[in-house]
Design an enzyme around this catalytic site. Structure first.
Site, PDB file in Angstrom:
ATOM      1  N   TYR A   1       1.026  -1.250   0.095  1.00  0.00           N
ATOM      2  CA  TYR A   1      -0.119  -0.008   0.150  1.00  0.00           C
ATOM      3  C   TYR A   1       0.698   1.220  -0.119  1.00  0.00           C
ATOM      4  O   TYR A   1       0.425   2.407  -0.143  1.00  0.00           O
ATOM      5  CB  TYR A   1      -0.849   0.051   1.178  1.00  0.00           C
ATOM      6  CG  TYR A   1      -2.006  -0.808   1.205  1.00  0.00           C
ATOM      7  CD1 TYR A   1      -2.271  -1.859  -0.031  1.00  0.00           C
ATOM      8  CD2 TYR A   1      -3.065  -1.058   2.148  1.00  0.00           C
ATOM      9  CE1 TYR A   1      -3.203  -2.895   0.029  1.00  0.00           C
ATOM     10  CE2 TYR A   1      -4.082  -2.051   2.162  1.00  0.00           C
ATOM     11  CZ  TYR A   1      -4.216  -2.803   1.040  1.00  0.00           C
ATOM     12  OH  TYR A   1      -5.101  -3.700   0.911  1.00  0.00           O
TER      13      TYR A   1
ATOM     14  N   ASP B   1      -5.815  -6.710   5.664  1.00  0.00           N
ATOM     15  CA  ASP B   1      -7.024  -5.823   5.189  1.00  0.00           C
ATOM     16  C   ASP B   1      -8.039  -6.946   4.984  1.00  0.00           C
ATOM     17  O   ASP B   1      -9.107  -7.024   5.162  1.00  0.00           O
ATOM     18  CB  ASP B   1      -6.409  -5.112   4.151  1.00  0.00           C
ATOM     19  CG  ASP B   1      -7.490  -3.942   3.706  1.00  0.00           C
ATOM     20  OD1 ASP B   1      -8.419  -3.985   4.245  1.00  0.00           O
ATOM     21  OD2 ASP B   1      -7.217  -3.154   2.744  1.00  0.00           O
TER      22      ASP B   1
ATOM     23  N   ASP C   1     -11.437  -8.817   7.101  1.00  0.00           N
ATOM     24  CA  ASP C   1     -12.774  -8.581   6.827  1.00  0.00           C
ATOM     25  C   ASP C   1     -13.575  -9.994   6.615  1.00  0.00           C
ATOM     26  O   ASP C   1     -14.505 -10.115   6.793  1.00  0.00           O
ATOM     27  CB  ASP C   1     -12.712  -7.981   5.391  1.00  0.00           C
ATOM     28  CG  ASP C   1     -12.839  -6.138   5.347  1.00  0.00           C
ATOM     29  OD1 ASP C   1     -12.305  -6.043   6.414  1.00  0.00           O
ATOM     30  OD2 ASP C   1     -13.506  -5.540   4.485  1.00  0.00           O
TER      31      ASP C   1
ATOM     32  N   ASP D   1      -3.372 -18.023   1.440  1.00  0.00           N
ATOM     33  CA  ASP D   1      -4.433 -18.463   0.612  1.00  0.00           C
ATOM     34  C   ASP D   1      -4.999 -19.777   1.495  1.00  0.00           C
ATOM     35  O   ASP D   1      -6.206 -19.831   1.546  1.00  0.00           O
ATOM     36  CB  ASP D   1      -4.079 -19.265  -0.856  1.00  0.00           C
ATOM     37  CG  ASP D   1      -2.897 -19.945  -0.605  1.00  0.00           C
ATOM     38  OD1 ASP D   1      -2.019 -19.732   0.163  1.00  0.00           O
ATOM     39  OD2 ASP D   1      -2.281 -20.601  -1.762  1.00  0.00           O
TER      40      ASP D   1
ATOM     41  N   LYS E   1       3.136 -15.268   2.030  1.00  0.00           N
ATOM     42  CA  LYS E   1       2.993 -15.945   0.628  1.00  0.00           C
ATOM     43  C   LYS E   1       4.478 -16.083   0.358  1.00  0.00           C
ATOM     44  O   LYS E   1       4.958 -15.966  -0.581  1.00  0.00           O
ATOM     45  CB  LYS E   1       2.374 -15.021  -0.349  1.00  0.00           C
ATOM     46  CG  LYS E   1       2.052 -15.604  -1.671  1.00  0.00           C
ATOM     47  CD  LYS E   1       1.086 -16.903  -1.473  1.00  0.00           C
ATOM     48  CE  LYS E   1       0.628 -17.598  -2.807  1.00  0.00           C
ATOM     49  NZ  LYS E   1      -0.304 -18.724  -2.561  1.00  0.00           N
TER      50      LYS E   1
END
Ligand code: NAD
Length: 360
Positions: A141, A248, A252, A224, A192
């Protein structure tokens, strides 16, 4: 000593939900529980409209001068066409960066009264209590270079940079291990590392820091698989530490296990304990101005503010208990309603929490 809180209502449902948090602050001050002053300042789209910047200098100055900040949410379709550097979200990202708020604590705690509001089976989520520790000021980001450019062959391409320094990984890992010591002493680091070099380093450095915490069990998981496990068996986790973007998205996802994104607060802390507190949801423009938004995540953010910035765990627990009492009484906003419960609007839900605080 009187402490200063800066309220940043922001956009969409932000002003409605922050108004309910303000009622709670007012009740605590009126009850003699706190010596507190607060003021408001614009951020996001509201600030863009009023001052031409999503983070006006004056808002940043007031935030620096405050003991803690409480934010509603920013953004909305009205500003989707704004220049990329002027987008409302840029104001929030810059504020986090300016204040050095690198550690994002996002609890995903299921109120037992809401087990049926989740789309997951009650037995999968009953007793869920996990904490995300999301890195907040680094990663993709913020990484440079970034942009949209034209290639030599004339086609446009968008590009971003995922970059983490060792020091950034070390400090967020320490926050996670320290948090785990106050919980069930388990940390799962999500990366990852099978594909992304930045997270190969992430895994290595988290492992090194783990060596300083022999009493905390450390595991690693690919993102994943973590997404799958959070839906399959979320109670296997205690503390999850992960990068900005993975945190992030996964938080959620976990939010839905608790019934509604409208129930989850968060804290963003810097190295000296200064914090900004906000619900994890966005500005919900689809329901803004209708008095239907759930203010409980914002009120729970006040509880986190009391716990981390005011060192008032007692008040945090009182606020959380008041919300428990309101849910026990069968009051719900529309997003968490189920048959047999009483649906309240945003303002009435704020009033109900204040009434329960007075009773508690
Ligand atoms: P959102 O979280 O605003 O909304 C997603 C869904 O959840 C919507 O259906 C909404 O009505 C519902 N919802 C959210 N909060 C709720 C609440 N308190 N009570 C009841 N229902 C609630 O996400 P989005 O729609 O993807 O984004 C809307 C805007 O918010 C965008 O501009 C986005 O950039 C911005 N955003 C801001 C933040 C922030 O300020 N921290 C975070 C995420 C998104």
């Amino acid at each position: 000593m009187t402490q200063k809180i800066l309220l940043l209502p922001g956009d969409g449902i932000g002003p409605e939900i922050v108004a309910q948090a303000e009622k709670v602050l007012r009740a605590l001050v009126a009850g003699g529980d706190l010596a507190l002053q607060w003021s408001s300042a614009p951020i996001g789209g509201a600030a863009l409209d009023a001052c031409g910047s999503p983070l006006p200098d004056e808002t940043l100055r007031l935030a620096r001068a405050a003991d803690a900040v409480l934010l509603g949410a920013v953004g909305g379709p009205k500003w989707d066409g704004a220049d990329r550097v002027l987008r409302p979200e840029k104001g929030l990202l810059r504020l986090r960066a300016e204040l050095g708020l690198f550690a994002n604590l996002r609890p995903a705690l299921l109120y037992p009264q809401l087990a049926h509001a989740s789309t997951l089976l009650p037995e999968v989520i009953a007793g869920l209590d996990l904490l995300f520790v999301r890195e907040l000021t680094g990663g993709i980001y913020f990484g440079e270079p970034r942009g949209i450019r034209r290639r030599d062959d004339g086609e446009r391409e968008g590009y971003n940079t995922l970059v983490y320094r060792e020091s950034e990984i070390r400090r967020i890992a320490r926050v996670a291990f320290e948090a785990a010591r106050r919980r069930q002493r388990r940390v799962c680091s999500v990366d990852k590392a099978n594909v992304l070099e930045a997270t190969v380093l992430w895994r290595e450095v988290v492992g090194e820091i783990g060596g300083d915490y022999p009493d905390v069990a450390l595991t690693h998981m690919y993102v994943d698989n973590a997404a799958m496990q959070l839906v399959r068996a979320p109670k296997q986790f205690d503390v999850i530490v992960t990068t900005n973007m993975f945190g992030d998205i996964l938080s959620d996802l976990a939010a839905m296990a608790t019934g509604s994104i409208g129930m989850l607060p968060s804290a963003a802390l810097n190295g000296s304990g200064f914090g900004m507190y906000e619900p994890i949801h966005g500005s919900a423009p689809d329901i803004a101005g209708q008095d239907v938004a759930n203010p409980l995540a914002t009120i729970l953010s006040v509880a986190m503010l009391a716990r981390y910035s005011l060192a008032r765990d007692d008040l945090a627990r009182r606020i959380e208990a008041a919300i428990g009492a309101v849910l026990n009484a069968g009051y719900r906003t529309g997003d968490i309603a189920s048959p047999g419960t009483t649906v309240l609007g945003t303002g009435a839900m704020g009033d109900a929490v204040v009434a329960a605080l007075a009773d508690g």
